[in-house]
Design a protein around this motif. Structure first.
Motif, mmCIF file in Angstrom:
data_model
loop_
_atom_site.group_PDB
_atom_site.id
_atom_site.type_symbol
_atom_site.label_atom_id
_atom_site.label_comp_id
_atom_site.label_asym_id
_atom_site.label_seq_id
_atom_site.Cartn_x
_atom_site.Cartn_y
_atom_site.Cartn_z
ATOM 1 N N ALA A 123 0.840 -1.198 0.000
ATOM 2 C CA ALA A 123 0.000 0.000 0.000
ATOM 3 C C ALA A 123 0.877 1.251 0.000
ATOM 4 N N GLY A 124 0.468 2.229 -0.777
ATOM 5 C CA GLY A 124 1.247 3.445 -0.938
ATOM 6 C C GLY A 124 2.217 3.407 -2.105
ATOM 7 N N GLY A 125 2.390 2.239 -2.668
ATOM 8 C CA GLY A 125 3.326 2.086 -3.778
ATOM 9 C C GLY A 125 2.761 2.555 -5.100
ATOM 10 N N SER A 126 3.557 2.356 -6.138
ATOM 11 C CA SER A 126 3.202 2.809 -7.478
ATOM 12 C C SER A 126 3.418 1.701 -8.501
ATOM 13 N N LEU A 127 2.624 1.760 -9.552
ATOM 14 C CA LEU A 127 2.791 0.884 -10.708
ATOM 15 C C LEU A 127 2.422 1.679 -11.948
ATOM 16 N N THR A 128 3.022 1.316 -13.063
ATOM 17 C CA THR A 128 2.611 1.880 -14.339
ATOM 18 C C THR A 128 2.173 0.741 -15.255
ATOM 19 N N LEU A 129 0.916 0.793 -15.648
ATOM 20 C CA LEU A 129 0.388 -0.186 -16.592
ATOM 21 C C LEU A 129 0.535 0.367 -18.005
ATOM 22 N N ARG B 231 -0.929 8.865 -23.411
ATOM 23 C CA ARG B 231 -0.735 8.049 -24.615
ATOM 24 C C ARG B 231 0.503 8.521 -25.364
ATOM 25 N N ASP B 232 1.125 7.587 -26.046
ATOM 26 C CA ASP B 232 2.282 7.861 -26.884
ATOM 27 C C ASP B 232 1.871 7.508 -28.307
ATOM 28 N N LEU B 233 1.638 8.528 -29.114
ATOM 29 C CA LEU B 233 1.130 8.299 -30.465
ATOM 30 C C LEU B 233 2.131 7.526 -31.314
ATOM 31 N N ALA B 234 3.411 7.814 -31.145
ATOM 32 C CA ALA B 234 4.434 7.169 -31.966
ATOM 33 C C ALA B 234 4.555 5.685 -31.633
ATOM 34 N N LYS B 235 4.386 5.343 -30.357
ATOM 35 C CA LYS B 235 4.537 3.959 -29.922
ATOM 36 C C LYS B 235 3.206 3.211 -29.895
ATOM 37 N N HIS B 236 2.110 3.916 -30.200
ATOM 38 C CA HIS B 236 0.773 3.298 -30.171
ATOM 39 C C HIS B 236 0.497 2.673 -28.809
ATOM 40 N N MET B 237 0.836 3.403 -27.775
ATOM 41 C CA MET B 237 0.736 2.862 -26.433
ATOM 42 C C MET B 237 0.002 3.836 -25.516
ATOM 43 N N VAL B 238 -0.785 3.284 -24.624
ATOM 44 C CA VAL B 238 -1.461 4.064 -23.591
ATOM 45 C C VAL B 238 -0.979 3.561 -22.236
ATOM 46 N N SER B 239 -0.680 4.483 -21.342
ATOM 47 C CA SER B 239 -0.169 4.119 -20.026
ATOM 48 C C SER B 239 -1.108 4.599 -18.936
ATOM 49 N N LEU B 240 -1.060 3.915 -17.818
ATOM 50 C CA LEU B 240 -1.802 4.333 -16.628
ATOM 51 C C LEU B 240 -0.822 4.328 -15.456
ATOM 52 N N GLN B 241 -0.421 5.528 -15.046
ATOM 53 C CA GLN B 241 0.466 5.670 -13.894
ATOM 54 C C GLN B 241 -0.395 5.650 -12.642
ATOM 55 N N MET B 242 -0.090 4.741 -11.727
ATOM 56 C CA MET B 242 -0.894 4.592 -10.521
ATOM 57 C C MET B 242 -0.014 4.844 -9.305
ATOM 58 N N ASN B 243 -0.340 5.880 -8.565
ATOM 59 C CA ASN B 243 0.397 6.233 -7.354
ATOM 60 C C ASN B 243 -0.510 6.108 -6.143
ATOM 61 N N GLY B 244 0.093 6.033 -4.972
ATOM 62 C CA GLY B 244 -0.695 5.960 -3.752
ATOM 63 C C GLY B 244 -1.659 4.802 -3.743
ATOM 64 N N LEU B 245 -1.188 3.640 -4.177
ATOM 65 C CA LEU B 245 -2.084 2.492 -4.319
ATOM 66 C C LEU B 245 -2.633 2.031 -2.975
ATOM 67 N N LYS B 246 -3.878 1.588 -3.009
ATOM 68 C CA LYS B 246 -4.580 1.110 -1.827
ATOM 69 C C LYS B 246 -5.001 -0.340 -2.064
ATOM 70 N N SER B 247 -5.305 -1.041 -0.996
ATOM 71 C CA SER B 247 -5.739 -2.436 -1.147
ATOM 72 C C SER B 247 -7.000 -2.517 -1.997
ATOM 73 N N ALA B 248 -7.834 -1.477 -1.937
ATOM 74 C CA ALA B 248 -9.068 -1.449 -2.735
ATOM 75 C C ALA B 248 -8.793 -1.344 -4.232
ATOM 76 N N ASP B 249 -7.551 -1.038 -4.607
ATOM 77 C CA ASP B 249 -7.196 -0.962 -6.024
ATOM 78 C C ASP B 249 -6.840 -2.331 -6.604
ATOM 79 N N SER B 250 -6.748 -3.339 -5.757
ATOM 80 C CA SER B 250 -6.420 -4.689 -6.224
ATOM 81 C C SER B 250 -7.519 -5.191 -7.160
#
Length: 126
Positions: free
Chosen positions: A13-19, A70-89
């Motif tokens: 909890a409190g950590g970060s991930l980037t999808l 989003r990165d148009l050149a890489k055709h990629m969309v990212s989701l930066q997630m900070n302050g993660l909580k157990s409810a985000d599982s």
């Protein structure tokens, strides 16, 4: 059309991930990309969207903690997630919508999407 998520994992909890959502077979100028999450026994929940013109919106529980981009050149969309909580599982999915809504809120319904990735698991330990 193909969407492939990556970047899930286990964090405290409190950590970060980037999808990341790698896309192929579509143009960002023609689609909205949404991020959804789902836990067993519950309906898939829309949490963020980036529209074809680059507008972004968030579900209230993640607003201020998650950032979609989003990165148009890489055709990629990212989701930066900070302050993660157990409810985000949950299992997180990216999706593409061919609909062009004037009102962004319609992009938070899973019925609005035409293509889905396979999902990536996010587990937040308390």
């Amino acid at each position: 059309v193909q969407l492939v998520e990556s970047g899930g994992g286990s964090v405290p909890a409190g950590g970060s991930l980037t999808l990341s959502c790698a896309t192929s077979g579509l143009s960002f100028s023609d689609v909205a990309i949404g991020w959804f999450r789902q836990v067993p026994g519950k309906e898939r929940e829309g949490i963020s969207v980036i529209t074809s013109n680059g507008a972004t919106e968030y579900e209230d529980s993640v607003k201020g903690r998650f950032t979609i981009s989003r990165d148009l050149a890489k055709h990629m969309v990212s989701l930066q997630m900070n302050g993660l909580k157990s409810a985000d599982s949950a299992v997180y999915f990216c999706s593409a919508s061919l609909f062009m809504f004037d009102t962004v809120k319609y992009y938070f319904s899973h019925f609005s999407y035409d293509y889905w990735g396979q999902g990536t698991q996010v587990t937040v330990s308390s």
